[in-house]
Design a protein around this motif. Structure first.
Motif, PDB file in Angstrom:
ATOM      1  N   SER A  70       0.811  -1.210   0.000  1.00 31.88           N
ATOM      2  CA  SER A  70       0.000   0.000   0.000  1.00 31.88           C
ATOM      3  C   SER A  70       0.852   1.272   0.000  1.00 31.88           C
ATOM      4  CB  SER A  70      -0.947   0.000   1.205  1.00 31.88           C
ATOM      5  OG  SER A  70      -1.727   1.169   1.230  1.00 31.88           O
ATOM      6  N   SER A  71       1.885   1.279   0.838  1.00 28.11           N
ATOM      7  CA  SER A  71       2.725   2.477   0.926  1.00 28.11           C
ATOM      8  C   SER A  71       3.386   2.781  -0.413  1.00 28.11           C
ATOM      9  CB  SER A  71       3.803   2.285   1.997  1.00 28.11           C
ATOM     10  OG  SER A  71       3.212   2.076   3.261  1.00 28.11           O
ATOM     11  N   SER A  72       3.730   1.729  -1.155  1.00 29.26           N
ATOM     12  CA  SER A  72       4.356   1.924  -2.460  1.00 29.26           C
ATOM     13  C   SER A  72       3.372   2.437  -3.493  1.00 29.26           C
ATOM     14  CB  SER A  72       4.966   0.600  -2.945  1.00 29.26           C
ATOM     15  OG  SER A  72       5.922   0.120  -2.032  1.00 29.26           O
ATOM     16  N   LEU A  73       2.091   2.115  -3.296  1.00 24.51           N
ATOM     17  CA  LEU A  73       1.078   2.526  -4.266  1.00 24.51           C
ATOM     18  C   LEU A  73       0.651   3.978  -4.102  1.00 24.51           C
ATOM     19  CD1 LEU A  73      -1.233  -0.635  -4.326  1.00 24.51           C
ATOM     20  CD2 LEU A  73       0.313   0.139  -6.132  1.00 24.51           C
ATOM     21  N   ARG A  74       0.848   4.527  -2.894  1.00 27.12           N
ATOM     22  CA  ARG A  74       0.430   5.909  -2.660  1.00 27.12           C
ATOM     23  C   ARG A  74       1.210   6.851  -3.572  1.00 27.12           C
ATOM     24  NH1 ARG A  74       1.008   4.612   3.085  1.00 27.12           N
ATOM     25  NH2 ARG A  74      -1.012   3.950   3.893  1.00 27.12           N
ATOM     26  N   GLY A  75       0.512   7.649  -4.278  1.00 25.19           N
ATOM     27  CA  GLY A  75       1.127   8.620  -5.168  1.00 25.19           C
ATOM     28  C   GLY A  75       1.555   8.054  -6.506  1.00 25.19           C
ATOM     29  N   LEU A  76       1.377   6.733  -6.705  1.00 27.96           N
ATOM     30  CA  LEU A  76       1.811   6.104  -7.956  1.00 27.96           C
ATOM     31  C   LEU A  76       1.023   6.611  -9.155  1.00 27.96           C
ATOM     32  CD1 LEU A  76       3.537   3.918  -9.387  1.00 27.96           C
ATOM     33  CD2 LEU A  76       1.678   2.299  -8.912  1.00 27.96           C
ATOM     34  N   PHE A  77      -0.269   6.861  -8.952  1.00 27.68           N
ATOM     35  CA  PHE A  77      -1.134   7.204 -10.092  1.00 27.68           C
ATOM     36  C   PHE A  77      -1.348   8.710 -10.247  1.00 27.68           C
ATOM     37  CE2 PHE A  77      -2.578   2.927  -8.705  1.00 27.68           C
ATOM     38  CZ  PHE A  77      -2.241   2.219  -9.848  1.00 27.68           C
ATOM     39  N   SER A  78      -0.426   9.504  -9.745  1.00 31.24           N
ATOM     40  CA  SER A  78      -0.587  10.969  -9.858  1.00 31.24           C
ATOM     41  C   SER A  78      -0.633  11.432 -11.309  1.00 31.24           C
ATOM     42  CB  SER A  78       0.564  11.672  -9.123  1.00 31.24           C
ATOM     43  OG  SER A  78       1.822  11.249  -9.644  1.00 31.24           O
ATOM     44  N   ASP A  79      -0.021  10.660 -12.208  1.00 26.69           N
ATOM     45  CA  ASP A  79      -0.029  11.016 -13.637  1.00 26.69           C
ATOM     46  C   ASP A  79      -0.917  10.073 -14.443  1.00 26.69           C
ATOM     47  OD1 ASP A  79       1.757  13.137 -13.278  1.00 26.69           O
ATOM     48  OD2 ASP A  79       3.485  11.784 -13.401  1.00 26.69           O
ATOM     49  N   GLY A  80      -1.891   9.455 -13.764  1.00 24.21           N
ATOM     50  CA  GLY A  80      -2.781   8.533 -14.459  1.00 24.21           C
ATOM     51  C   GLY A  80      -2.170   7.152 -14.586  1.00 24.21           C
ATOM     52  N   PHE A  81      -2.576   6.431 -15.630  1.00 23.01           N
ATOM     53  CA  PHE A  81      -2.096   5.066 -15.843  1.00 23.01           C
ATOM     54  C   PHE A  81      -1.514   4.957 -17.250  1.00 23.01           C
ATOM     55  CE2 PHE A  81      -2.971   0.442 -16.767  1.00 23.01           C
ATOM     56  CZ  PHE A  81      -1.984  -0.048 -15.924  1.00 23.01           C
ATOM     57  N   ASN A  82      -0.200   5.033 -17.340  1.00 24.06           N
ATOM     58  CA  ASN A  82       0.477   4.942 -18.624  1.00 24.06           C
ATOM     59  C   ASN A  82       1.493   3.800 -18.573  1.00 24.06           C
ATOM     60  OD1 ASN A  82       2.763   5.971 -17.208  1.00 24.06           O
ATOM     61  ND2 ASN A  82       2.057   8.073 -17.595  1.00 24.06           N
ATOM     62  N   GLU A  83       2.275   3.657 -19.605  1.00 23.83           N
ATOM     63  CA  GLU A  83       3.213   2.543 -19.697  1.00 23.83           C
ATOM     64  C   GLU A  83       4.252   2.578 -18.576  1.00 23.83           C
ATOM     65  OE1 GLU A  83       4.393  -1.009 -20.947  1.00 23.83           O
ATOM     66  OE2 GLU A  83       2.677   0.121 -21.740  1.00 23.83           O
ATOM     67  N   GLU A  84       4.714   3.759 -18.237  1.00 24.25           N
ATOM     68  CA  GLU A  84       5.713   3.882 -17.177  1.00 24.25           C
ATOM     69  C   GLU A  84       5.128   3.482 -15.828  1.00 24.25           C
ATOM     70  OE1 GLU A  84       8.656   7.259 -15.153  1.00 24.25           O
ATOM     71  OE2 GLU A  84       7.493   7.741 -16.969  1.00 24.25           O
ATOM     72  N   ILE A  85       3.904   3.959 -15.586  1.00 25.42           N
ATOM     73  CA  ILE A  85       3.218   3.618 -14.322  1.00 25.42           C
ATOM     74  C   ILE A  85       2.942   2.120 -14.280  1.00 25.42           C
ATOM     75  CG2 ILE A  85       1.168   3.978 -12.922  1.00 25.42           C
ATOM     76  CD1 ILE A  85       3.108   6.355 -13.028  1.00 25.42           C
ATOM     77  N   ARG A  86       2.610   1.558 -15.414  1.00 29.21           N
ATOM     78  CA  ARG A  86       2.338   0.111 -15.494  1.00 29.21           C
ATOM     79  C   ARG A  86       3.560  -0.689 -15.056  1.00 29.21           C
ATOM     80  NH1 ARG A  86      -1.011  -3.331 -19.122  1.00 29.21           N
ATOM     81  NH2 ARG A  86      -0.008  -5.388 -19.167  1.00 29.21           N
ATOM     82  N   GLU A  87       4.735  -0.280 -15.509  1.00 31.04           N
ATOM     83  CA  GLU A  87       5.962  -0.979 -15.130  1.00 31.04           C
ATOM     84  C   GLU A  87       6.251  -0.825 -13.639  1.00 31.04           C
ATOM     85  OE1 GLU A  87       9.145   0.358 -17.569  1.00 31.04           O
ATOM     86  OE2 GLU A  87       8.289  -0.423 -19.442  1.00 31.04           O
ATOM     87  N   ASP A  88       5.991   0.379 -13.115  1.00 30.19           N
ATOM     88  CA  ASP A  88       6.199   0.597 -11.681  1.00 30.19           C
ATOM     89  C   ASP A  88       5.249  -0.274 -10.860  1.00 30.19           C
ATOM     90  OD1 ASP A  88       8.169   2.435 -12.232  1.00 30.19           O
ATOM     91  OD2 ASP A  88       6.866   4.190 -12.004  1.00 30.19           O
ATOM     92  N   SER A 120      -9.293   7.761 -14.394  1.00 33.25           N
ATOM     93  CA  SER A 120      -7.922   8.224 -14.592  1.00 33.25           C
ATOM     94  C   SER A 120      -7.354   8.946 -13.378  1.00 33.25           C
ATOM     95  CB  SER A 120      -7.846   9.155 -15.809  1.00 33.25           C
ATOM     96  OG  SER A 120      -8.704  10.278 -15.627  1.00 33.25           O
ATOM     97  N   ASP A 121      -8.217   9.243 -12.389  1.00 35.60           N
ATOM     98  CA  ASP A 121      -7.740   9.957 -11.200  1.00 35.60           C
ATOM     99  C   ASP A 121      -7.046   8.977 -10.253  1.00 35.60           C
ATOM    100  OD1 ASP A 121     -10.044   9.409  -8.775  1.00 35.60           O
ATOM    101  OD2 ASP A 121     -10.650   9.036 -10.855  1.00 35.60           O
ATOM    102  N   PRO A 122      -6.106   9.461  -9.450  1.00 28.67           N
ATOM    103  CA  PRO A 122      -5.326   8.588  -8.553  1.00 28.67           C
ATOM    104  C   PRO A 122      -6.178   7.741  -7.618  1.00 28.67           C
ATOM    105  CG  PRO A 122      -4.308  10.742  -8.685  1.00 28.67           C
ATOM    106  CD  PRO A 122      -5.620  10.853  -9.395  1.00 28.67           C
ATOM    107  N   ASP A 123      -7.173   8.372  -6.976  1.00 28.66           N
ATOM    108  CA  ASP A 123      -8.007   7.622  -6.030  1.00 28.66           C
ATOM    109  C   ASP A 123      -8.816   6.546  -6.739  1.00 28.66           C
ATOM    110  OD1 ASP A 123      -7.063   9.121  -3.947  1.00 28.66           O
ATOM    111  OD2 ASP A 123      -8.771  10.519  -3.917  1.00 28.66           O
ATOM    112  N   GLY A 124      -9.334   6.893  -7.907  1.00 30.54           N
ATOM    113  CA  GLY A 124     -10.133   5.929  -8.666  1.00 30.54           C
ATOM    114  C   GLY A 124      -9.305   4.743  -9.122  1.00 30.54           C
TER     115      GLY A 124
END
Length: 356
Positions: A70-88, A120-124
């Motif tokens: 959970s701690s790692s996921l916080r703030g992960l989606f600040s830029d939505g869900f793209n290829e870079e976020i997918r890898e993270d 596309s929002d972080p919380d969603g």
């Protein structure tokens, strides 16, 4: 006449001593009775306190897994869900021992649902990840425990070192606090230490243990235990088995034999087969489950030592691959810390919500 006064004096002394002894006895008796009654009350209070002890919460027990996932996921989606976020996200799930197959499935589901639901929002997006992971956990259908057959026989399987014998002791405590009578069967006859450990749990819980000498036939021990439990009218039999996975052929043949022998009792045993896994072993738990399922299909899983690992994500992988219900999880060292698995509490706790 000289003897008469002396005789009277002697008799008076004897009477005085006798009276003194009677008075002392009356004075001491109430104190002794009070002491005995006090000890009984203390014993009853102690047993009640043990039975009512507050178990470790899912939130507290899963602190390490929460810190990893959970701690790692916080703030992960600040830029939505793209290829870079997918890898993270892939790296986070893999490091939490969600497993390669389940991680790929989660990523595909997230991409599909976020697109279909226009999220596309972080919380969603975080909520979607939580929902997708939660969907892997099968709803427990309960057990046959409350059926008419007595005794209810639970066969405990698992490799050495996962906490199988300790789990049996904790389950015995759990059934006792619910008013059930319990008998333990020392079926791991290849390890003298396992038999002694089970006897220790029997003494601690005040339940009988059926055991034979080291090297005895395991199926025979379990048959005798079940027959004894039926004769005594005992509610639950918790049966230990060997865990020599390194000798797979003999171990699996032994499990098959146990099933055949117990069938002779004509009580439908075993009614449950619980596979005990150490959550700290991560993906090895999946390999162990595959091996055991080649010979015997567990009715449920027990994950021990969840409080001491950051690999709690393996539960998602186990549930998705095998579809087996998680019956119990170990959230601490105390007997009451072996808790029935609750999917909602588990997911809430691992995602940073109390849930309890």
């Amino acid at each position: 006449m000289l003897f008469d006064p002396l005789l009277l004096i002697g008799l008076a002394l004897v009477l005085a001593v006798a009276c003194w002894l009677l008075i002392r006895r009356k004075e001491n008796t109430p104190e002794q009775t009070h002491s005995i009654h006090g000890s009984e009350r203390e014993a009853v209070a102690k047993r009640a306190a043990i039975g009512l002890a507050e178990p470790t919460s899912f939130f507290k027990g899963l602190s390490r897994s929460r810190a990893q996932l959970s701690s790692s996921l916080r703030g992960l989606f600040s830029d939505g869900f793209n290829e870079e976020i997918r890898e993270d996200l892939e790296g986070i799930l893999l490091s939490s021992d969600v497993g390669v197959d389940t991680t790929d499935w989660v990523l595909e589901k997230l991409e599909q649902r976020s697109r279909q639901e226009s999220v596309s929002d972080p919380d969603g997006l975080l909520a979607l990840v939580k929902e997708i992971l939660a969907s892997t956990l099968p709803v427990s259908e309960g057990t046959a425990e409350e059926g008419a057959t007595t005794p209810h026989v639970i066969l405990m399987i698992g490799v050495n070192g996962v906490g199988k014998t300790t789990t049996i002791g904790k389950l015995a405590h759990r059934y006792q606090t619910r008013g059930k009578t319990v008998l333990l069967a020392a079926g791991d006859t290849f390890r003298a230490a396992a038999v002694e450990q089970l006897k220790s749990w029997g003494e601690q819980n005040g339940v009988p243990v059926i055991a034979q000498d080291s090297g005895a036939d395991s199926a025979s021990v379990l048959y005798d235990a079940c027959a004894s439990a039926r004769a005594r009218g005992i509610d639950v039999v918790l049966a230990d088995t060997a865990g020599r996975l390194q000798n797979k052929t003999n171990l699996m043949n032994e499990l098959e034999k146990i099933g055949r022998v117990l069938a002779k009792l004509d009580i439908g045993a075993p009614h449950e087969v619980l596979l005990v896994l150490d959550a700290g072993t991560g993906q090895n738990a999946i390999s162990q489950t595959r091996e055991f399922m080649k010979t015997i299909r567990p009715t449920g899983l027990v994950l021990t030592k969840l409080d001491g690992t950051a690999r709690g994500g393996v539960i998602f992988a186990l549930s998705r691959e095998f579809g087996l219900p998680i019956r119990y999880v170990g959230l601490g060292e105390r007997a009451e810390d072996l808790r029935p698995f609750d999917a909602t509490s588990f997911v809430d706790a691992i995602f940073g919500e109390t849930g309890e």
